[in-house]
Motif scaffolding. Sequence first.
Motif, PDB file in Angstrom:
ATOM      1  N   UNK A 164       0.859  -1.194   0.000  1.00 21.79           N
ATOM      2  CA  UNK A 164       0.000   0.000   0.000  1.00 21.79           C
ATOM      3  C   UNK A 164       0.887   1.233   0.000  1.00 21.79           C
ATOM      4  N   UNK A 165       0.413   2.272  -0.681  1.00 25.73           N
ATOM      5  CA  UNK A 165       1.117   3.560  -0.683  1.00 25.73           C
ATOM      6  C   UNK A 165       0.485   4.483   0.346  1.00 25.73           C
ATOM      7  N   UNK A 166       1.306   5.251   1.021  1.00 21.52           N
ATOM      8  CA  UNK A 166       0.824   6.267   1.956  1.00 21.52           C
ATOM      9  C   UNK A 166       0.697   7.603   1.230  1.00 21.52           C
ATOM     10  N   UNK A 171       9.345   1.674   2.518  1.00 23.42           N
ATOM     11  CA  UNK A 171      10.295   1.699   1.416  1.00 23.42           C
ATOM     12  C   UNK A 171      10.496   3.141   0.974  1.00 23.42           C
ATOM     13  N   UNK A 172      11.760   3.565   0.837  1.00 27.74           N
ATOM     14  CA  UNK A 172      11.988   4.930   0.376  1.00 27.74           C
ATOM     15  C   UNK A 172      12.025   4.979  -1.145  1.00 27.74           C
ATOM     16  N   UNK A 173      12.234   6.163  -1.689  1.00 30.69           N
ATOM     17  CA  UNK A 173      12.143   6.344  -3.139  1.00 30.69           C
ATOM     18  C   UNK A 173      13.247   5.636  -3.907  1.00 30.69           C
ATOM     19  N   UNK A 205       6.012   3.807  -0.065  1.00 29.55           N
ATOM     20  CA  UNK A 205       5.411   2.491  -0.191  1.00 29.55           C
ATOM     21  C   UNK A 205       5.607   1.697   1.099  1.00 29.55           C
ATOM     22  N   UNK A 206       4.574   0.960   1.489  1.00 29.51           N
ATOM     23  CA  UNK A 206       4.659   0.054   2.632  1.00 29.51           C
ATOM     24  C   UNK A 206       4.440  -1.365   2.137  1.00 29.51           C
ATOM     25  N   UNK A 207       5.250  -2.270   2.663  1.00 29.17           N
ATOM     26  CA  UNK A 207       5.232  -3.678   2.259  1.00 29.17           C
ATOM     27  C   UNK A 207       4.928  -4.543   3.475  1.00 29.17           C
ATOM     28  N   UNK A 208       3.984  -5.465   3.318  1.00 32.84           N
ATOM     29  CA  UNK A 208       3.632  -6.388   4.392  1.00 32.84           C
ATOM     30  C   UNK A 208       4.179  -7.774   4.063  1.00 32.84           C
TER      31      UNK A 208
END
Length: 372
Positions: free
Chosen positions: A295-297, A324-326, A302-305
């Motif tokens: 999911x993107x904030x 996750x950074x750019x 970006x967040x990864x599960x």
Amino acid sequence: MITKSVVAAVVGAAALLVPAVLIPAVPAAATPAVRTIATGLDNPRGITLGPPGEIYVAEAGRGGAGPCRPGPEGEACFGRSGAITVIKQGRQWRLQTKLPSLASRAGTEASGPSDVSLGADGRLHYTLGLGGSPDLRQQVPQLTGMAKLYRAGRTPAVLADLGAYETSANPDGVTPPDTNPNALLATRRGQLVVDAGGNSLLRVAPRGRISTVATFPRRTVAAPEGLPPGSPPAGTPIPMESVPTSVTRGPDGAFYVGELTGFPFPAGQARVWRIVPGKAPSVFATGFTNIIDLAWARDGRLYVLEIAHRGLLSGDRTGALLRVDRKGRHQVVASAGLTAPGGLAISGRSAYVTNCSVCAGTGSVVRISLGS
């Protein structure tokens, strides 16, 4: 031979019970409080946010009395225990019930409702997984409703037969065909579906026409030590499928797909793909372990599960949420308290995660603060 069917129940979560493989310890990270906002769920999977204050969860159910059939992780029994749950202002209720479900006799590691999505018209859609050959639906008539895309309602409407598409098109070319619709994303041009069994990203147009957006290739990896009896010796080159599990749209308009990886589920080898329709997928970020959702904030990160932070063969059911950074670098945001998590949604500075996604009756939804 161990194939992608090993990951059928929850795209591999049942493999958490395999004897442990030695994996280097991961340094503990400071984790925010994990607050439970819903309980009593059956194998909760995908999650999405609706009108202000509403959260929708796909519950894969707990199977039922049968008929039963042999599965990759043991006997699996059919029942109509799948559901779509709504959470709002401290209350929860099942909006859609009596949906097909296939699970162990204990009700764990189910296949059934796998994800939910709200269309542009505000109507709710959901996928039903299967985790195996589309032919299973002919062999066991009760499974006919699985591996399909639905629109919710008093009488759910079938929008697309994803299993039939896997049989006819077989986008990744792997035989025999295998289907397990696992993730769903609403777009202006219809719904995007990730078929974890078929290693493909599909588009379902508003009138139900299915087309392939992307497929995800096999890799060759070395067999690790400590595999179950009958597996190749350690170090043997073996093929590993991608097993995509999740899809989200990025702030750049591209689609991003996370992969679980297939057997032997090596730690640190899962990737996030970037997809621009009409072009070959490219790798956006690497170094993850068994991704189950993305999911993107709002801030563009970006967040990864991860369903298993140390790997599906580690014996450790602890998951992790990573930021996750750019440049594709990532760090753990939360891990303690996450047990085989299955779905992720973000609103503002909060992440909502379905927890214990392979559990019958003890699944939950938790809220995690993402900080400032």
